[in-house]
Design a protein around this motif. Structure first.
Motif, PDB file in Angstrom:
ATOM      1  N   UNK A 185      35.242  45.707  50.096  1.00  0.00           N
ATOM      2  CA  UNK A 185      36.676  45.805  49.804  1.00  0.00           C
ATOM      3  C   UNK A 185      37.385  44.473  50.046  1.00  0.00           C
ATOM      4  N   UNK A 186      37.041  43.800  51.141  1.00  0.00           N
ATOM      5  CA  UNK A 186      37.686  42.513  51.435  1.00  0.00           C
ATOM      6  C   UNK A 186      37.341  41.477  50.375  1.00  0.00           C
ATOM      7  N   UNK A 187      36.100  41.540  49.871  1.00  0.00           N
ATOM      8  CA  UNK A 187      35.721  40.640  48.792  1.00  0.00           C
ATOM      9  C   UNK A 187      36.583  40.864  47.559  1.00  0.00           C
ATOM     10  N   UNK A 188      36.822  42.129  47.241  1.00  0.00           N
ATOM     11  CA  UNK A 188      37.589  42.435  46.040  1.00  0.00           C
ATOM     12  C   UNK A 188      39.063  42.084  46.223  1.00  0.00           C
ATOM     13  N   UNK A 237      46.701  35.661  45.247  1.00  0.00           N
ATOM     14  CA  UNK A 237      47.717  35.795  44.202  1.00  0.00           C
ATOM     15  C   UNK A 237      49.045  36.273  44.770  1.00  0.00           C
ATOM     16  N   UNK A 238      49.081  36.514  46.084  1.00  0.00           N
ATOM     17  CA  UNK A 238      50.345  36.889  46.701  1.00  0.00           C
ATOM     18  C   UNK A 238      50.610  38.384  46.745  1.00  0.00           C
ATOM     19  N   UNK A 239      49.583  39.181  46.456  1.00  0.00           N
ATOM     20  CA  UNK A 239      49.754  40.636  46.525  1.00  0.00           C
ATOM     21  C   UNK A 239      49.813  41.065  47.992  1.00  0.00           C
ATOM     22  N   UNK A 240      50.694  42.010  48.294  1.00  0.00           N
ATOM     23  CA  UNK A 240      50.780  42.525  49.665  1.00  0.00           C
ATOM     24  C   UNK A 240      49.519  43.273  50.054  1.00  0.00           C
ATOM     25  N   UNK A 241      49.299  43.375  51.356  1.00  0.00           N
ATOM     26  CA  UNK A 241      48.061  43.956  51.846  1.00  0.00           C
ATOM     27  C   UNK A 241      47.832  45.384  51.351  1.00  0.00           C
ATOM     28  N   UNK A 242      48.841  46.223  51.464  1.00  0.00           N
ATOM     29  CA  UNK A 242      48.673  47.635  51.108  1.00  0.00           C
ATOM     30  C   UNK A 242      48.331  47.797  49.630  1.00  0.00           C
ATOM     31  N   UNK A 243      49.094  47.054  48.822  1.00  0.00           N
ATOM     32  CA  UNK A 243      48.859  47.151  47.389  1.00  0.00           C
ATOM     33  C   UNK A 243      47.456  46.639  47.047  1.00  0.00           C
ATOM     34  N   UNK A 244      47.058  45.555  47.717  1.00  0.00           N
ATOM     35  CA  UNK A 244      45.736  44.980  47.462  1.00  0.00           C
ATOM     36  C   UNK A 244      44.640  45.989  47.799  1.00  0.00           C
ATOM     37  N   UNK A 251      42.201  47.479  45.192  1.00  0.00           N
ATOM     38  CA  UNK A 251      40.801  47.167  45.468  1.00  0.00           C
ATOM     39  C   UNK A 251      39.946  48.431  45.458  1.00  0.00           C
ATOM     40  N   UNK A 252      40.443  49.469  46.092  1.00  0.00           N
ATOM     41  CA  UNK A 252      39.703  50.732  46.127  1.00  0.00           C
ATOM     42  C   UNK A 252      39.558  51.297  44.722  1.00  0.00           C
ATOM     43  N   UNK A 272      35.554  42.293  41.763  1.00  0.00           N
ATOM     44  CA  UNK A 272      36.311  41.144  42.253  1.00  0.00           C
ATOM     45  C   UNK A 272      36.831  40.299  41.097  1.00  0.00           C
ATOM     46  N   UNK A 273      35.982  40.139  40.067  1.00  0.00           N
ATOM     47  CA  UNK A 273      36.401  39.345  38.917  1.00  0.00           C
ATOM     48  C   UNK A 273      37.616  39.965  38.237  1.00  0.00           C
ATOM     49  N   UNK A 274      37.735  41.309  38.353  1.00  0.00           N
ATOM     50  CA  UNK A 274      38.846  41.999  37.694  1.00  0.00           C
ATOM     51  C   UNK A 274      40.084  42.083  38.578  1.00  0.00           C
ATOM     52  N   UNK A 275      39.986  41.568  39.797  1.00  0.00           N
ATOM     53  CA  UNK A 275      41.022  41.804  40.808  1.00  0.00           C
ATOM     54  C   UNK A 275      42.440  41.523  40.312  1.00  0.00           C
ATOM     55  N   UNK A 276      42.630  40.384  39.685  1.00  0.00           N
ATOM     56  CA  UNK A 276      43.984  40.036  39.252  1.00  0.00           C
ATOM     57  C   UNK A 276      44.187  40.258  37.762  1.00  0.00           C
ATOM     58  N   UNK A 277      43.459  41.235  37.206  1.00  0.00           N
ATOM     59  CA  UNK A 277      43.524  41.521  35.777  1.00  0.00           C
ATOM     60  C   UNK A 277      43.506  40.253  34.939  1.00  0.00           C
ATOM     61  N   UNK A 278      42.419  39.502  35.008  1.00  0.00           N
ATOM     62  CA  UNK A 278      42.364  38.230  34.279  1.00  0.00           C
ATOM     63  C   UNK A 278      42.258  38.487  32.773  1.00  0.00           C
TER      64      UNK A 278
END
Ligand SMILES: Nc1ncnc2c1ncn2[C@@H]1O[C@H](COP(=O)(O)OP(=O)(O)OP(=O)(O)O)[C@@H](O)[C@H]1O
Ligand SMILES: [Mg+2]
Lengths: 216, 242
Positions: free
Chosen positions: B107-110, B117-124, B128-129, B160-166
């Motif tokens: 989860x931390x990797x993702x 990117x500046x996303x808040x922890x909860x949202x991340x 991520x989940x 992880x690659x999809x994390x920030x919707x690239x």
């Protein structure tokens, strides 16, 4: 649009702390030379404080007691400073310690090439990497130096009770001992940071491709 | 913008490496245009320059000459901040060797790129989940990479690659270290991302299974584009290869 990447400070501390925990053994080795050097520093300085206390409380008798305990002291002297010999040994041991830290941290950076490169691919700026390494070194420095200072002070106290008898414990300037421990801890943190500077800069300025190319 | 705008364009990209007194020309003038939302495979023999080309496209290395445009922006013109932003938000990388951060959980990797990117922890954590669920690893979120199989690690890497919707995913031999079935799972996952999210996928591979899902195959030989085949032409040439 605000095109900035960021790494909040709290998050950096969290990552640095986890990284140390996950590589506990490695961190221990990196910190060990620091622990020893600071323990030595603190041992010598606390020993001097104790000798000073003995000098002040035992009058004429003190010179003989101290001489027997191995202190170079002239009759008539009123205080015990660090001797030049002591100072040189301390400086040397601290130097050796910094070299040891640089060496261990360079190895840690090499081991983590891939990790650093990956972070850069994920958008980490140079200063994120720099900050992570500096934070790790600070945490290690603080913990290692404090442990070393305590060990040194305790050791000095124990050995002085053997040399001068337990009555010496009653007459010790404990605030000064505490101050010595504090100062030794600060010196240790500084050494830890000094030792990580070059390795951290090396890690931070690495190009991501360089990191990816490393074979395992 | 239309579906077909060129998300990546390279013009005459040359890359030489200095090896002692030798000059090794690895890329000898590659010009490509890649339309948004497509699934592209780059094929070619070992040493033909695929990884080198990837590093150029991904902004990880600079061409000796020639230009790389991403969304019509010349990436050589970007400063360190803009480049980091590009790597963080625009491009997702997948590596042959997975390259998860070993001291972090799945989860931390993702979530790491989201934090950048500046996303808040909860949202991340929430996103991520969700991504881990998409790749079928929600129940393994607290495991370290060393506690996961190769295929599972690569699935975390996809998440992880999809994390920030690239807009782009660059995958350099994503199945190179995986067995046949696990490799197929990763390929299907990538295909799914391409069709469901419209992500442009560019993947270097030796894996012929990859061709079945590709919209376009670019063949590289000796640092040059050998040929470019569209999906329709593929079946014929696969027959001749195998
Ligand atoms: N940093 C470098 N310095 C010198 N030569 C390099 C460097 N990087 C790559 N090369 C050379 O460039 C050529 C192409 O390498 P590249 O990794 O791009 O090939 P590839 O197509 O990805 O091969 P593979 O399929 O085996 O991954 C190789 O001959 C390699 O030796
Ligand atoms: Mg390659």
């Amino acid at each position: 649009m605000d095109r900035l990447v960021e790494l909040p400070f709290g998050k950096s501390v969290e990552i640095a702390y986890k990284s140390i925990r996950a590589r506990f053994f490695r961190s221990l080795i990196t910190t060990l030379s620091l622990v020893l050097a600071i323990a030595f520093l603190c041992y010598v300085q606390t020993g001097n404080l104790i000798a000073e206390a003995v000098l002040q409380h035992n009058g004429e008798e003190a010179y003989r007691i101290l001489e027997r305990a191995g202190y170079d002291i002239e009759p008539g002297a009123t205080s015990i400073g660090d001797s030049a010999k002591q100072r040189w040994i301390i400086i040397l041991s601290l130097l050796v310690c910094v070299v040891g830290i640089v060496n261990a941290q360079l190895m840690a950076v090499t081991e983590r090439f891939r990790e650093i490169g990956t972070m850069k691919c994920l958008g980490a700026l140079n200063r994120f990497i720099l900050r992570l390494f500096v934070l790790e070194a600070s945490i290690q420095g603080l913990a290692g130096a404090f442990a070393g200072a305590m060990i040194g002070a305790v050791f000095a106290l124990i050995s002085s009770t053997f040399q001068f008898g337990s009555t010496v414990l009653a007459s010790l300037p404990y605030t000064q001992v505490a101050a010595t421990i504090g100062a030794a801890t600060a010196v240790g943190c500084f050494l830890s940071l000094a030792g990580v500077t070059y390795p951290a800069i090396k890690a931070a300025t690495m190009e991501p491709v360089e990191a990816m190319r490393v074979e395992e | 913008m239309t579906e077909q705008h060129a998300i990546i364009r390279t013009t005459n990209v040359v890359k030489t490496f200095q090896l002692g007194r030798h000059q090794l020309e690895v890329l000898k003038g590659i010009s490509l245009t890649i339309a948004a939302g497509r699934y592209i495979s780059i094929m070619g023999p070992s040493g033909s320059g695929k990884s080198t080309l990837f590093n150029m496209i991904g902004g990880l290395d600079k061409p000796t000459s020639g230009k790389v445009f991403i969304d019509e922006v010349d990436i050589a013109q970007l400063d360190a901040y803009e480049l980091a932003w590009l790597r963080c938000r625009k491009i997702g990388y997948i590596f042959q060797t997975f390259n998860l951060i070993p001291v972090m959980t799945a989860l931390e990797n993702v979530t790491l790129p989201m934090i950048f990117a500046g996303t808040g922890n909860d949202e991340a954590v929430e996103r991520g989940m969700e991504l881990l669920r998409t790749v079928g690893l929600a129940d393994r979120h607290s495991h370290k990479p060393s506690e996961l199989s190769g295929g599972q690690q690569q699935r975390v890497a996809v998440a992880r690659a999809l994390a920030n919707s690239p807009a782009i995913i660059l995958a350099d031999e994503p199945t190179g270290n995986l067995d046949l079935t696990t490799g197929e799972e990763i390929i299907n996952l990538l295909k799914q991302m391409s069709t469901e999210r419209g992500v442009t996928i560019i993947s270097a591979t030796h894996d012929f299974k990859m061709l079945n899902v590709s919209d376009e195959v670019i063949w590289i030989r000796d640092g040059m584009v050998d040929k470019i085949e569209q999906r329709e032409e593929l079946n014929i040439s696969i027959g001749t290869i195998e």
